[in-house]
Design an enzyme around this catalytic site. Structure first.
Site, PDB file in Angstrom:
ATOM      1  CG  ASP A  56      -1.807   1.198   1.321  1.00 50.88           C
ATOM      2  OD1 ASP A  56      -1.771   2.040   0.398  1.00 50.88           O
ATOM      3  OD2 ASP A  56      -2.554   1.305   2.318  1.00 50.88           O
ATOM      4  NE  ARG A 146      -9.212  12.657 -16.978  1.00 49.49           N
ATOM      5  CZ  ARG A 146     -10.453  12.365 -17.352  1.00 49.49           C
ATOM      6  NH1 ARG A 146     -11.456  13.112 -16.881  1.00 49.49           N
ATOM      7  NH2 ARG A 146     -10.712  11.371 -18.163  1.00 49.49           N
ATOM      8  CE1 TYR A 149      -4.027  11.007 -13.513  1.00 46.70           C
ATOM      9  CE2 TYR A 149      -4.158  12.428 -15.440  1.00 46.70           C
ATOM     10  CZ  TYR A 149      -3.674  11.283 -14.820  1.00 46.70           C
ATOM     11  OH  TYR A 149      -2.842  10.432 -15.499  1.00 46.70           O
ATOM     12  CE  LYS A 153      -0.529  10.927 -12.780  1.00 49.91           C
ATOM     13  NZ  LYS A 153       0.392   9.851 -12.299  1.00 49.91           N
ATOM     14  N   PRO A 185      -6.816  -1.319 -18.360  1.00 51.39           N
ATOM     15  CG  PRO A 185      -6.518  -3.306 -17.170  1.00 51.39           C
ATOM     16  CD  PRO A 185      -5.768  -2.273 -17.968  1.00 51.39           C
ATOM     17  CB  SER A 186      -6.902   2.700 -15.504  1.00 52.18           C
ATOM     18  OG  SER A 186      -7.271   3.996 -15.088  1.00 52.18           O
ATOM     19  NE  ARG A 190      -9.193   7.639 -17.433  1.00 55.47           N
ATOM     20  CZ  ARG A 190      -8.036   6.982 -17.617  1.00 55.47           C
ATOM     21  NH1 ARG A 190      -7.573   6.171 -16.682  1.00 55.47           N
ATOM     22  NH2 ARG A 190      -7.346   7.136 -18.729  1.00 55.47           N
ATOM     23  NE  ARG A 212      -7.957  12.516 -24.753  1.00 52.94           N
ATOM     24  CZ  ARG A 212      -8.135  12.607 -23.436  1.00 52.94           C
ATOM     25  NH1 ARG A 212      -8.954  13.509 -22.946  1.00 52.94           N
ATOM     26  NH2 ARG A 212      -7.489  11.793 -22.626  1.00 52.94           N
TER      27      ARG A 212
END
Length: 252
Positions: A56, A146, A149, A153, A185-186, A190, A212
């Site tokens: 974790d 975003r 996020y 980043k 998979p992410s 989404r 895009r």
């Protein structure tokens, strides 16, 4: 070319799926002694790793304990790849403090934890390479919905440059990779969530992600992994503090 990471001890976080798993597999194929970590160790089944480790990255105690164990057993690591991340959706008006704090804890503070824990071992070994996964949606480019996020980043890029300059004379390099939209998979999750939220068909949502991209396609995790192999290995020995953009021209 093969064997570019021969004998190097490399630890990869979030190695259970997507970009993290592709990087871990590429490192193993290039001869690295691979320590693959993820929150759910069963996701590491089938990965050719020297060690499969449940970790974790939001727990400082867990990260510190792993670093101490790896130092005892292997004398530290040569390569650290920070790949754990979380994509929060929405603008500033949609972002409550819980979403903001989770985004920064998982996307930025996790890197602080692992770097602080494993860097002393790198220094003791005479150097190493740290590779942080950032994003095109960062200080490089704004992306709709975003907010949290993109902020995290962008912080990853700043963190990367700070580590790079602080240890540039001590043999430790630190670089960031900024992917564009990559099949994983992410991404599937989404797309499904956005389709459900907007009432659109999933294929229509996926087509909007493809549209895009200037290249007209979504990237692959293996393409990002190839960049990580380059930054981890000695062939990039003169490269530090950089952002390597792998985005099909999205940030042009």
């Amino acid at each position: 070319m093969a064997g570019r990471l021969e004998g190097k001890v490399a630890l990869v976080t979030a190695a259970g799926q997507g970009i993290g798993r592709a990087i871990a597999a590429a490192f193993a194929a290039e001869g690295a002694v691979l320590l693959a970590t993820t929150l759910h160790p069963e996701d590491l089944d089938g990965l050719p790793a020297a060690r499969r480790i449940g970790l974790d990255v939001t727990s400082t105690a867990a990260v510190d304990a792993l670093a101490a164990q790896v130092t005892r057993d292997l004398g530290g690591i040569d390569v650290l790849v920070n790949c754990a991340g979380y994509v929060a959706h929405g603008s500033v008006l949609d972002c409550d403090e819980e979403a903001w704090d989770l985004s920064f804890d998982l996307n930025v503070k996790s890197m602080h934890r692992t770097i602080k824990a494993f860097l002393p071992g790198m220094l003791a070994r005479g150097g190493g390479s740290i590779v942080n996964i950032s994003s095109g949606a960062s200080s490089l480019k704004g992306a709709p919905a975003r907010y949290a996020y993109g902020a995290t980043k962008a912080a990853v890029i700043g963190l990367t440059k700070a580590v790079a300059i602080d240890f540039i004379r001590e043999g430790v390099r630190c670089n960031a990779i900024c992917p564009g939209t990559v099949q994983s998979p992410s991404l599937d999750g989404r797309i499904a969530a956005l389709a459900a939220r907007t009432g659109q068909d999933e294929e229509a949502v996926r087509a909007s992600f493809v549209a895009r991209q200037p290249m007209g396609r979504i990237g692959t995790a293996d393409e990002v992994a190839a960049a990580a192999v380059h930054l981890a290995g000695d062939e990039s020995a003169f490269t530090t503090g950089t952002t390597l953009v792998v985005d099909g021209g999205w940030t042009l």
